[in-house]
Scaffold this motif. Structure first.
Motif, PDB file in Angstrom:
ATOM      1  N   LEU A  93       0.875  -1.206   0.210  1.00 30.05           N
ATOM      2  CA  LEU A  93       0.052   0.007   0.105  1.00 30.05           C
ATOM      3  C   LEU A  93       0.832   1.288  -0.019  1.00 30.05           C
ATOM      4  CD1 LEU A  93      -2.875  -0.961   2.437  1.00 30.05           C
ATOM      5  CD2 LEU A  93      -3.095  -0.233  -0.079  1.00 30.05           C
ATOM      6  N   ARG A  94       2.035   1.306   0.750  1.00 27.40           N
ATOM      7  CA  ARG A  94       2.890   2.451   0.828  1.00 27.40           C
ATOM      8  C   ARG A  94       3.657   2.533  -0.581  1.00 27.40           C
ATOM      9  NH1 ARG A  94       5.465   3.109   6.716  1.00 27.40           N
ATOM     10  NH2 ARG A  94       3.532   2.626   7.959  1.00 27.40           N
ATOM     11  N   GLY A  95       3.780   1.517  -1.381  1.00 27.85           N
ATOM     12  CA  GLY A  95       4.372   1.464  -2.477  1.00 27.85           C
ATOM     13  C   GLY A  95       3.539   2.089  -3.586  1.00 27.85           C
ATOM     14  N   LEU A  96       2.129   1.627  -3.589  1.00 26.15           N
ATOM     15  CA  LEU A  96       1.181   2.291  -4.395  1.00 26.15           C
ATOM     16  C   LEU A  96       0.992   3.669  -4.004  1.00 26.15           C
ATOM     17  CD1 LEU A  96      -1.379  -0.732  -3.950  1.00 26.15           C
ATOM     18  CD2 LEU A  96       0.225  -0.318  -5.733  1.00 26.15           C
ATOM     19  N   ALA A  97       1.005   4.316  -2.583  1.00 26.50           N
ATOM     20  CA  ALA A  97       0.572   5.502  -2.570  1.00 26.50           C
ATOM     21  C   ALA A  97       2.260   6.512  -3.048  1.00 26.50           C
ATOM     22  CB  ALA A  97       0.776   5.600  -0.935  1.00 26.50           C
ATOM     23  N   HIS A  98       3.267   5.686  -3.167  1.00 24.31           N
ATOM     24  CA  HIS A  98       4.500   6.504  -3.747  1.00 24.31           C
ATOM     25  C   HIS A  98       4.328   6.398  -5.353  1.00 24.31           C
ATOM     26  CE1 HIS A  98       8.550   8.014  -3.220  1.00 24.31           C
ATOM     27  NE2 HIS A  98       8.810   7.433  -4.161  1.00 24.31           N
ATOM     28  N   LEU A  99       3.766   5.353  -5.620  1.00 27.00           N
ATOM     29  CA  LEU A  99       3.553   5.675  -7.216  1.00 27.00           C
ATOM     30  C   LEU A  99       2.736   6.521  -7.345  1.00 27.00           C
ATOM     31  CD1 LEU A  99       3.499   1.664  -8.473  1.00 27.00           C
ATOM     32  CD2 LEU A  99       5.397   3.264  -8.552  1.00 27.00           C
ATOM     33  N   ARG A 100       1.743   6.913  -6.778  1.00 22.22           N
ATOM     34  CA  ARG A 100       0.768   7.798  -7.222  1.00 22.22           C
ATOM     35  C   ARG A 100       1.383   9.155  -6.977  1.00 22.22           C
ATOM     36  NH1 ARG A 100      -4.604   6.962  -7.315  1.00 22.22           N
ATOM     37  NH2 ARG A 100      -5.512   5.076  -6.713  1.00 22.22           N
ATOM     38  N   SER A 101       2.419   9.337  -6.204  1.00 20.15           N
ATOM     39  CA  SER A 101       3.199  10.616  -5.881  1.00 20.15           C
ATOM     40  C   SER A 101       3.904  10.986  -7.281  1.00 20.15           C
ATOM     41  CB  SER A 101       3.861  10.803  -4.779  1.00 20.15           C
ATOM     42  OG  SER A 101       4.994   9.958  -4.905  1.00 20.15           O
ATOM     43  N   LEU A 102       4.246   9.789  -8.247  1.00 20.27           N
ATOM     44  CA  LEU A 102       5.164  10.032  -9.214  1.00 20.27           C
ATOM     45  C   LEU A 102       4.172  10.207 -10.447  1.00 20.27           C
ATOM     46  CD1 LEU A 102       7.696   6.975  -8.480  1.00 20.27           C
ATOM     47  CD2 LEU A 102       7.800   9.520  -8.286  1.00 20.27           C
ATOM     48  N   GLY A 103       2.781  10.176 -10.161  1.00 21.63           N
ATOM     49  CA  GLY A 103       1.950  10.302 -11.457  1.00 21.63           C
ATOM     50  C   GLY A 103       1.114   9.156 -11.672  1.00 21.63           C
ATOM     51  N   ALA A 104       1.201   7.950 -11.063  1.00 23.01           N
ATOM     52  CA  ALA A 104       0.279   6.841 -11.205  1.00 23.01           C
ATOM     53  C   ALA A 104      -1.019   6.982 -10.926  1.00 23.01           C
ATOM     54  CB  ALA A 104       0.820   5.737 -10.733  1.00 23.01           C
ATOM     55  N   ALA A 105      -2.090   6.473 -11.878  1.00 22.83           N
ATOM     56  CA  ALA A 105      -3.525   6.638 -11.704  1.00 22.83           C
ATOM     57  C   ALA A 105      -4.283   5.421 -11.367  1.00 22.83           C
ATOM     58  CB  ALA A 105      -3.943   7.417 -12.915  1.00 22.83           C
ATOM     59  N   ASP A 106      -5.411   5.628 -11.205  1.00 22.01           N
ATOM     60  CA  ASP A 106      -6.325   4.388 -10.940  1.00 22.01           C
ATOM     61  C   ASP A 106      -6.140   3.160 -11.871  1.00 22.01           C
ATOM     62  OD1 ASP A 106      -7.061   5.240  -8.473  1.00 22.01           O
ATOM     63  OD2 ASP A 106      -9.026   5.778  -9.023  1.00 22.01           O
ATOM     64  N   GLU A 107      -6.402   3.732 -13.188  1.00 24.10           N
ATOM     65  CA  GLU A 107      -6.417   2.849 -14.264  1.00 24.10           C
ATOM     66  C   GLU A 107      -5.017   2.189 -14.845  1.00 24.10           C
ATOM     67  OE1 GLU A 107      -9.377   1.350 -15.423  1.00 24.10           O
ATOM     68  OE2 GLU A 107      -9.903   2.097 -13.541  1.00 24.10           O
ATOM     69  N   ASP A 108      -3.953   2.770 -14.172  1.00 24.78           N
ATOM     70  CA  ASP A 108      -2.770   2.109 -14.511  1.00 24.78           C
ATOM     71  C   ASP A 108      -2.412   0.772 -13.855  1.00 24.78           C
ATOM     72  OD1 ASP A 108      -1.887   4.677 -15.837  1.00 24.78           O
ATOM     73  OD2 ASP A 108      -0.626   5.106 -14.243  1.00 24.78           O
ATOM     74  N   TRP A 109      -1.699   0.015 -14.390  1.00 24.69           N
ATOM     75  CA  TRP A 109      -1.455  -1.388 -14.062  1.00 24.69           C
ATOM     76  C   TRP A 109      -0.391  -1.383 -13.085  1.00 24.69           C
ATOM     77  CZ3 TRP A 109      -4.970  -5.109 -15.026  1.00 24.69           C
ATOM     78  CH2 TRP A 109      -5.645  -5.155 -16.178  1.00 24.69           C
ATOM     79  N   VAL A 110      -0.500  -2.205 -12.257  1.00 22.11           N
ATOM     80  CA  VAL A 110       0.984  -2.308 -11.436  1.00 22.11           C
ATOM     81  C   VAL A 110       1.245  -3.653 -11.322  1.00 22.11           C
ATOM     82  CG1 VAL A 110      -0.535  -2.322  -9.286  1.00 22.11           C
ATOM     83  CG2 VAL A 110       1.874  -1.577  -9.054  1.00 22.11           C
TER      84      VAL A 110
END
Length: 231
Positions: A93-110
């Motif tokens: 979850l913290r990694g996902l939040a960090h990706l959001r800070s880099l511009g990742a969006a809901d519909e992006d794949w991870v």
């Protein structure tokens, strides 16, 4: 480097905050040497970095991590270290939040990949990416069970032989839409559940998760014996 499918980026999280205390190696097992000049975590990250479709990788670390900065690989601009949590789901979850800070969006794949699963091949990774992007459903690498499966009671007595035709062993990476994975993990933690992998959280949230054929060599290093005869 920007990699996307019709404007949707592909990211990864490699949770590496574990202490590896059961391994008894004196340091977190992800930092043990796999071969001269290469630790397990570096080997794990290499196939992800080699695929041009990945936009960036979050690497959640323990707050007191003292090894990451010493890795030459840590200076790769596609790798983004962040603080992890006490449990795997927290770190993801913290990694996902960090990706959001880099511009990742809901519909992006991870993709979420175990830090101590260093023998992922380019072929297996490509199969997962291709199959998941084509289906639009979440997907995981997995292997069908080939041995006979027994269910036992608390005393170790066999209760039944379990049909193995639909039994698969989960591997990583596991791949999903960022927003759906984030919501599924958050729901599980809010209910006091600690999923052992991302697929379990997605399943509980009602998401469809497909298996993609993995490889026998894509093992997770759990015991020191797992390193014997491997490089």
């Amino acid at each position: 480097m920007v990699s996307s499918t019709e404007g949707v980026a592909i990211w990864a999280v490699v949770p590496a905050a574990g202490a590896g205390q059961r391994f008894g190696a004196g340091r977190p097992k992800q930092y043990l040497s796999l071969r001269p000049g290469l630790c397990i975590l570096e080997a794990t990250l290499q196939p992800l970095l080699a695929d041009p479709r990945l936009h960036g990788i979050a690497v959640p670390l323990a707050p007191d991590d003292e090894y990451w900065d010493g890795l030459a690989l840590s200076r790769d601009r596609r790798l983004h270290a962040c603080e992890g949590g006490a449990e795997r789901a927290d770190s993801v979850l913290r990694g996902l939040a960090h990706l959001r800070s880099l511009g990742a969006a809901d519909e992006d794949w991870v993709l979420v990949h175990d830090a101590v699963r260093p023998w992922l091949t380019a072929g297996a990774l490509s199969r997962l990416l291709d199959a998941t992007l084509e289906s639009g459903d979440a997907g995981i690498l997995a292997l069908p069970v080939v041995d006979t499966v027994k269910r036992v009671d608390e005393a170790g007595r066999i209760v039944e032989t379990v049909p193995r035709e639909q039994i698969w062993l989960a591997q990583t990476p596991q791949m999903a839409r960022l927003g759906r994975l984030e919501q599924a993990l958050s729901q599980q933690l809010a209910q006091g559940h600690w999923p052992t992998d991302e697929a379990a959280a997605l399943e509980a949230a009602g998401e469809t998760v497909r298996v993609v054929l993995g490889e026998r060599g894509n093992i997770k290093i759990t015991h020191s014996e797992d390193l014997k005869g491997r490089d």
